[in-house]
Motif scaffolding. Structure first.
Motif, mmCIF file in Angstrom:
data_model
loop_
_atom_site.group_PDB
_atom_site.id
_atom_site.type_symbol
_atom_site.label_atom_id
_atom_site.label_comp_id
_atom_site.label_asym_id
_atom_site.label_seq_id
_atom_site.Cartn_x
_atom_site.Cartn_y
_atom_site.Cartn_z
ATOM 1 N N ASP A 23 0.858 -1.195 0.000
ATOM 2 C CA ASP A 23 0.000 0.000 0.000
ATOM 3 C C ASP A 23 0.889 1.237 0.000
ATOM 4 N N THR A 24 1.421 1.567 -1.185
ATOM 5 C CA THR A 24 2.370 2.668 -1.304
ATOM 6 C C THR A 24 1.797 3.840 -2.092
ATOM 7 N N SER A 25 0.486 3.934 -2.176
ATOM 8 C CA SER A 25 -0.165 5.014 -2.928
ATOM 9 C C SER A 25 -0.392 6.256 -2.078
ATOM 10 N N ASN A 26 0.114 6.268 -0.845
ATOM 11 C CA ASN A 26 -0.104 7.378 0.067
ATOM 12 C C ASN A 26 1.137 8.264 0.124
ATOM 13 N N GLY A 27 0.972 9.474 0.589
ATOM 14 C CA GLY A 27 2.151 10.310 0.745
ATOM 15 C C GLY A 27 1.848 11.785 0.711
ATOM 16 N N PHE A 28 2.921 12.589 0.624
ATOM 17 C CA PHE A 28 2.854 14.038 0.701
ATOM 18 C C PHE A 28 2.183 14.446 2.007
ATOM 19 N N VAL A 29 2.847 14.075 3.107
ATOM 20 C CA VAL A 29 2.317 14.324 4.446
ATOM 21 C C VAL A 29 3.349 15.113 5.243
ATOM 22 N N HIS A 52 4.529 18.626 11.804
ATOM 23 C CA HIS A 52 5.387 19.639 12.426
ATOM 24 C C HIS A 52 4.794 20.168 13.726
ATOM 25 N N HIS A 53 5.683 20.470 14.647
ATOM 26 C CA HIS A 53 5.347 21.011 15.965
ATOM 27 C C HIS A 53 4.361 20.122 16.722
ATOM 28 N N ASN A 54 4.590 18.819 16.634
ATOM 29 C CA ASN A 54 3.780 17.860 17.380
ATOM 30 C C ASN A 54 4.593 17.264 18.521
ATOM 31 N N LEU A 55 3.890 16.826 19.575
ATOM 32 C CA LEU A 55 4.507 16.099 20.679
ATOM 33 C C LEU A 55 4.098 14.633 20.586
ATOM 34 N N TYR A 56 5.085 13.741 20.465
ATOM 35 C CA TYR A 56 4.875 12.292 20.565
ATOM 36 C C TYR A 56 5.448 11.854 21.900
ATOM 37 N N GLU A 57 4.594 11.331 22.788
ATOM 38 C CA GLU A 57 5.042 11.019 24.147
ATOM 39 C C GLU A 57 4.484 9.675 24.612
ATOM 40 N N ASN A 58 5.372 8.842 25.180
ATOM 41 C CA ASN A 58 4.999 7.551 25.753
ATOM 42 C C ASN A 58 4.298 6.675 24.705
ATOM 43 N N ILE A 59 5.023 6.403 23.636
ATOM 44 C CA ILE A 59 4.499 5.625 22.515
ATOM 45 C C ILE A 59 5.502 4.518 22.186
ATOM 46 N N ASP A 60 4.987 3.331 21.857
ATOM 47 C CA ASP A 60 5.869 2.219 21.532
ATOM 48 C C ASP A 60 6.538 2.411 20.169
ATOM 49 N N SER A 61 5.766 2.727 19.130
ATOM 50 C CA SER A 61 6.323 2.767 17.768
ATOM 51 C C SER A 61 5.416 3.583 16.856
ATOM 52 N N ARG A 62 5.838 3.677 15.577
ATOM 53 C CA ARG A 62 5.060 4.345 14.512
ATOM 54 C C ARG A 62 4.858 5.839 14.796
ATOM 55 N N THR A 63 5.947 6.593 14.697
ATOM 56 C CA THR A 63 5.828 8.033 14.947
ATOM 57 C C THR A 63 6.344 8.897 13.784
ATOM 58 N N PRO A 64 5.951 8.633 12.517
ATOM 59 C CA PRO A 64 5.041 7.576 12.073
ATOM 60 C C PRO A 64 5.798 6.408 11.421
ATOM 61 N N LEU A 65 5.006 5.395 11.006
ATOM 62 C CA LEU A 65 5.464 4.327 10.113
ATOM 63 C C LEU A 65 5.122 4.742 8.690
ATOM 64 N N LEU A 66 6.133 4.749 7.803
ATOM 65 C CA LEU A 66 5.952 5.207 6.427
ATOM 66 C C LEU A 66 6.166 4.047 5.471
ATOM 67 N N ARG A 67 5.211 3.785 4.627
ATOM 68 C CA ARG A 67 5.364 2.789 3.563
ATOM 69 C C ARG A 67 5.186 3.493 2.226
ATOM 70 N N GLY A 68 6.278 3.790 1.573
ATOM 71 C CA GLY A 68 6.225 4.530 0.325
ATOM 72 C C GLY A 68 5.878 5.989 0.578
ATOM 73 N N GLY A 69 5.931 6.782 -0.484
ATOM 74 C CA GLY A 69 5.529 8.179 -0.380
ATOM 75 C C GLY A 69 6.586 9.070 0.232
ATOM 76 N N ILE A 70 6.224 10.335 0.383
ATOM 77 C CA ILE A 70 7.122 11.365 0.900
ATOM 78 C C ILE A 70 6.502 11.974 2.148
ATOM 79 N N ALA A 71 7.323 12.170 3.172
ATOM 80 C CA ALA A 71 6.880 12.842 4.391
ATOM 81 C C ALA A 71 7.896 13.901 4.783
ATOM 82 N N HIS A 72 7.398 15.010 5.279
ATOM 83 C CA HIS A 72 8.250 16.073 5.813
ATOM 84 C C HIS A 72 7.979 16.167 7.310
ATOM 85 N N ILE A 73 9.014 15.941 8.107
ATOM 86 C CA ILE A 73 8.874 15.808 9.559
ATOM 87 C C ILE A 73 9.827 16.809 10.204
ATOM 88 N N TYR A 74 9.270 17.911 10.744
ATOM 89 C CA TYR A 74 10.162 18.925 11.296
ATOM 90 C C TYR A 74 9.586 19.533 12.585
#
Length: 525
Positions: free
Chosen positions: A224-230, A233-255
């Motif tokens: 399932d690689t038809s997703n993307g362009f996500v 920014h300025h998010n808090l990820y706290e007390n999480i096991d995994s997937r912050t995020p999990l990316l399969r294909g596509g492009i993500a900008h994480i800042y």
């Protein structure tokens, strides 16, 4: 099986009932909501405006939200739904109508467009009830809390996702929300923010994701690689096991995100995904970036990040951590403007601005929070005090100064969606204003292409004298990855962020006759 995550207790946000029965109130609100302006990839592909310009509706039940959607003139009629109180299974029922497709066990945004859902008053809490976006576009969700949504146990909602998107979803902006669980998969919870089955042009900004086994994913499987362009920014990820995020294909900008206590893995780039990871702060966490639990590699471009007490696993068959010596292994082009806060102050600015009921404050670009202007009572689109990206739909003047430098189209290739009899794709790169290309109908696309990646930041569209003024609205598209570089109307010279690509497309989406493009010039600057 993910480990249990410690239970957090939350105080319910009380609010008086706005109305009896369904709870729908049509009004001009006294205290209107604020916005900092859409940012990231949600500004692309024509932009994201939600229900701007539509009727404002107040709702305090899930049934009222569904009723507001179902009583619109059409499924695309703009609407702003202001929500207060606690939305749960007890006050959410299926509502039917020609302009909606709802369900009883979730807030269903299906086969609709042009909707804003925003928390007001004392707050809006979606308790054990997820928000599901499917086959929809141009949706804004702001200033709400979604908590304890389950995929197993009772009550069930939305497959266990706090906010889930799937099946041809476009242009979603989720901003200043709090998404939280009380455990992991073993306790019945799933993802906090999931995208799958062709979901594109999404921004998650100034939000909190916490106390969950899974932060969120882009793509439900390695195929399932038809997703993307996500953008995240300025998010808090706290007390999480995994997937912050999990990316399969596509492009993500994480800042400019703050990551605290990621127990198993963090940004997991897989199956050819490419992530641009800038100026984030990772603290007290494990394996915060890399490819994990698969041998199908993903990629990352990194700069300015801080790794504070981060531990890394040893590489293995299904484990490829980016650290401890974190280096880029790809290059990602971002088509919109943005301002980076320094990574050292990210935890502080995120703690002041991220999440619901924070006054929708944003960073001023120097790690200082600021309160944006309020939405006008009519619900029309506001003018924010700061917007991190330019308005992509603002057309450039039709008579700009001619570009200087080398026209990169000369000697390049050309193709398009169609061509009218007697015209040719190659006519747009021959330097001759007497020859031209026209689409077979009133709209179509023409592309310039090269054998290797070429940097472009400006195009010049020159119309043939026999059809001057025929070009209406258009999009400039990076044909390598589908990213929209700019939109506007009319012929002329247009700039955008410098982009390295092999093919660039000028797509005419409306016209005032039959367009005739005599020359499609491309320039590096």
């Amino acid at each position: 099986m993910k480990r249990p995550v410690a239970l957090r207790l939350y105080a319910a946000l009380g609010a008086a009932a706005l109305a009896a029965a369904a709870g729908v109130v049509l009004s001009i609100p006294e205290a209107s909501a604020a916005t900092g302006g859409v940012t990231g990839f949600a500004t692309q592909n024509g932009g994201t405006t939600g229900g701007a310009g539509g009727q404002t509706v107040q709702a305090s039940t899930g049934t009222a939200i569904h009723t507001a959607l179902c009583t619109r003139a059409s499924s695309s009629t703009p609407i702003i739904i202001q929500v207060s109180g606690t939305i749960n299974h007890g006050n959410t029922t299926k509502v039917s109508g020609d302009s909606c497709n709802t369900a009883a066990d979730k807030i269903e945004l299906k086969e609709i467009s042009n909707v804003t859902i925003i928390g007001v008053g004392g707050g809006a809490v979606f308790d054990q009830l997820g928000i599901h976006i499917r086959d929809s576009s141009n949706i804004i969700i702001q200033n709400v809390t979604v908590r304890n949504v389950k995929k197993s146990g009772s009550p069930l909602s939305n497959g266990g996702d706090a906010i889930g998107m799937e099946s041809t979803v476009r242009n979603i902006w989720v901003d200043h929300v709090t998404l939280e669980a009380s455990g992991g998969e073993a306790e019945g919870f799933d993802g906090l923010f999931d995208m799958k089955d062709n979901t594109q042009y999404v921004t998650l900004s100034y939000s909190i994701l916490r106390n969950s086994g899974r932060g969120g994913l882009i793509g439900s499987s390695e195929s399932d690689t038809s997703n993307g362009f996500v953008t995240f920014h300025h998010n808090l990820y706290e007390n999480i096991d995994s997937r912050t995020p999990l990316l399969r294909g596509g492009i993500a900008h994480i800042y400019n995100n703050s990551y605290v206590s990621l127990h198993e893995s963090g940004i997991n780039s897989r199956a050819g995904a490419r992530a641009k990871v800038d100026n984030n702060y990772f603290r007290n966490s494990k394996d915060v970036l890399g490819t994990f639990y698969t041998d199908q590699a993903g990629y990352w471009q990194v700069s300015g990040n801080i790794f504070d007490n981060v531990t890394w696993s040893s590489p293995g068959e299904d484990t490829n951590p980016a650290g401890p010596n974190v280096q880029s292994n790809t290059s990602v082009s971002i088509p919109y403007a943005y301002t980076l806060d320094g990574a050292s102050c990210v935890p502080n600015i995120v703690s002041q601005t991220a999440g619901a009921n924070k006054g929708l404050q944003v960073s001023n670009g120097n790690c200082v929070p600021q309160t944006p202007t309020t939405t006008p009572p009519t619900g029309s689109s506001p003018t924010p005090t700061r917007t991190a990206s330019p308005n992509p739909t603002t057309p450039a003047p039709t008579t700009p100064a001619p570009p200087s430098g080398t026209n990169l189209s000369i000697g390049a290739g050309a193709d398009g969606s169609s061509k009218a009899s007697g015209t040719s794709y190659g006519n747009v790169r021959d330097g001759d204003m007497n020859t031209y290309w026209s689409p077979a109908g009133s709209t179509g696309s023409i592309s310039i292409k090269w054998g290797s990646a070429t940097s472009v930041s400006r195009i010049n569209i020159r119309e043939h004298s026999g059809a001057a003024g025929a070009i209406g609205s258009w999009r400039i598209v990076n044909a390598d990855n589908g990213a929209v570089l700019r939109t506007g109307s009319g012929a002329g010279s247009f700039t955008f962020a410098q982009t390295s690509l092999k093919k660039i497309t000028f797509e005419i989406t409306s016209a005032n006759g039959t367009p005739r493009v005599a020359e499609y010039e491309t320039y590096a600057s």
